[in-house]
Scaffold this active site. Structure first.
Site, PDB file in Angstrom:
ATOM      1  N   GLN A 168     101.269  65.914   4.344  1.00 41.01           N
ATOM      2  CA  GLN A 168     100.962  67.126   5.093  1.00 41.01           C
ATOM      3  C   GLN A 168     101.194  66.970   6.591  1.00 41.01           C
ATOM      4  OE1 GLN A 168      96.987  67.009   3.182  1.00 41.01           O
ATOM      5  NE2 GLN A 168      97.185  69.213   2.929  1.00 41.01           N
ATOM      6  N   TYR A 225     100.290  55.100  -0.226  1.00 45.13           N
ATOM      7  CA  TYR A 225     100.126  56.440   0.346  1.00 45.13           C
ATOM      8  C   TYR A 225     101.469  56.951   0.869  1.00 45.13           C
ATOM      9  CZ  TYR A 225      95.044  55.584   0.274  1.00 45.13           C
ATOM     10  OH  TYR A 225      93.744  55.308  -0.103  1.00 45.13           O
ATOM     11  N   LYS A 250      84.604  75.593  -0.396  1.00 50.39           N
ATOM     12  CA  LYS A 250      85.719  76.518  -0.138  1.00 50.39           C
ATOM     13  C   LYS A 250      86.427  76.977  -1.410  1.00 50.39           C
ATOM     14  CE  LYS A 250      89.054  72.784   0.837  1.00 50.39           C
ATOM     15  NZ  LYS A 250      89.860  72.158   1.905  1.00 50.39           N
ATOM     16  N   GLU A 273      83.926  68.832  12.877  1.00 49.12           N
ATOM     17  CA  GLU A 273      82.834  69.280  12.002  1.00 49.12           C
ATOM     18  C   GLU A 273      82.284  68.110  11.187  1.00 49.12           C
ATOM     19  OE1 GLU A 273      81.129  72.325  11.453  1.00 49.12           O
ATOM     20  OE2 GLU A 273      81.982  72.534  13.457  1.00 49.12           O
TER      21      GLU A 273
END
Length: 328
Positions: free
Chosen positions: A27, A54, A218, A294
């Site tokens: 991403q 990864y 979410k 957050e």
């Protein structure tokens, strides 16, 4: 930010850390990675996790280039990587001496670093004797390519076997395990590993505190945000397994507890993991600076998790594993 010793070692890592799984190379590229890593540092994070598998090595390249371009002093940060899946060849995976040595050197080249602070065996390898793996990890440490070694998703029995070999040969045993740990996945950390904490001083760097985003609240039944992890092609199967009616019901039940404390559900979920005294560092993932900011506020939520609040949480999730009598 609080810092804790990793198990019985002298290495101190931030209680919340950042992992490159999924995000780096899939991403995010170097430019975005630099802003995220700097945001983490600004919040006091000093521990950054990676793995050779990864994004097929791209995640290590991105992290290494980003850290170099940011001009960080290497001794100011703790960087880890994991060895197991290095390629398609018969000797490019597993925990043989050959792959541990070659995989470590390849990881360091991608990271543009002389050493990592921690190197993990990313999974157990049933095809390689544990003694070979323990000797190889000690070779990596002796060469200065890593300072400490650990395991990821090993069983308590396998970790015990590794320590038995280390004791017999007067070698360094694994000081840390990296398991999945969150409100929906608790057995290893809270039951299976209990003897390891006192016997071997094992520390934990846990992953997936939000259960791949499920514990942010979410996701709704049949609704997957387009910019979320479960929208990625590689993770659609994980989405179908993770978003059961039972799980979504538990998430809905947790929201009023978070509201009562005046915090987002994600912060409550991360703080809950970090509040376990056996957890050294909770590895968080994020693709946006706003998410990092957050997530890091979860440190301030830990003191709010009184026994009464923890009981309320347990009443909703009902996932606490039964402890064997001998561990009580």
């Amino acid at each position: 930010m609080q810092y804790k010793n990793l198990g019985r070692s002298g290495l101190r890592v931030s209680q919340l850390s950042y992992g490159a799984w999924v995000s780096f190379g899939n991403q995010l590229d170097v430019k975005e990675a630099k802003s995220l890593l700097q945001c983490c540092r600004d919040q006091g994070v000093n521990f950054f996790d990676n793995a050779e598998v990864y994004a097929n090595g791209r995640a290590e390249e991105i992290m290494g280039q980003a850290i170099r371009e940011l001009g960080w002093k290497r001794s100011d940060v703790v960087v880890s990587t994991k060895i197991f899946w290095g390629g398609q060849g018969p000797n490019d995976k597993g925990l043989s001496r050959k792959h541990i040595v070659e995989g470590t050197k390849a990881s360091l080249k991608r990271l543009e670093m002389d050493y990592v602070d921690i190197i993990y065996c990313h999974r157990p390898d049933s095809l390689t004797p544990i003694e070979e793996t323990v000797r190889a990890m000690n070779h990596v440490i002796d060469r200065g390519w890593a300072f400490y070694w650990g395991t990821s998703e090993w069983s308590a029995q396998q970790i015990t076997e590794a320590w038995a070999v280390a004791h017999r040969l007067d070698l360094v045993g694994p000081i840390v395990e990296q398991p999945e740990y969150n409100l929906l996945s608790r057995h290893k950390v809270e039951s299976e590993y209990l003897p390891l904490y006192s016997t071997y001083g094992i520390g934990l760097t846990t992953w997936s505190p939000l259960s791949s985003g499920v514990l942010t609240g979410k996701y709704k039944k049949g609704v997957i945000p387009p910019d979320s992890r479960f929208a990625l092609e590689n993770y659609k199967n994980l989405a179908s397994r993770s978003l059961s009616d039972d799980v979504l019901r538990k998430v809905d039940g947790l929201k009023p507890i978070a509201d009562e404390l005046g915090v987002p559900l994600a912060q409550l979920s991360i703080a809950w993991c970090a509040a376990n005294p056996n957890v050294t560092s909770v590895i968080c993932g994020a693709t946006k600076e706003s998410q990092i900011l957050e997530n890091m506020k979860a440190i301030d939520v830990i003191p709010l998790l009184t026994p009464a609040v923890m009981e309320k949480i347990e009443a909703v999730v009902q996932t606490k594993p039964k402890r064997p009598d001998s561990y009580r």
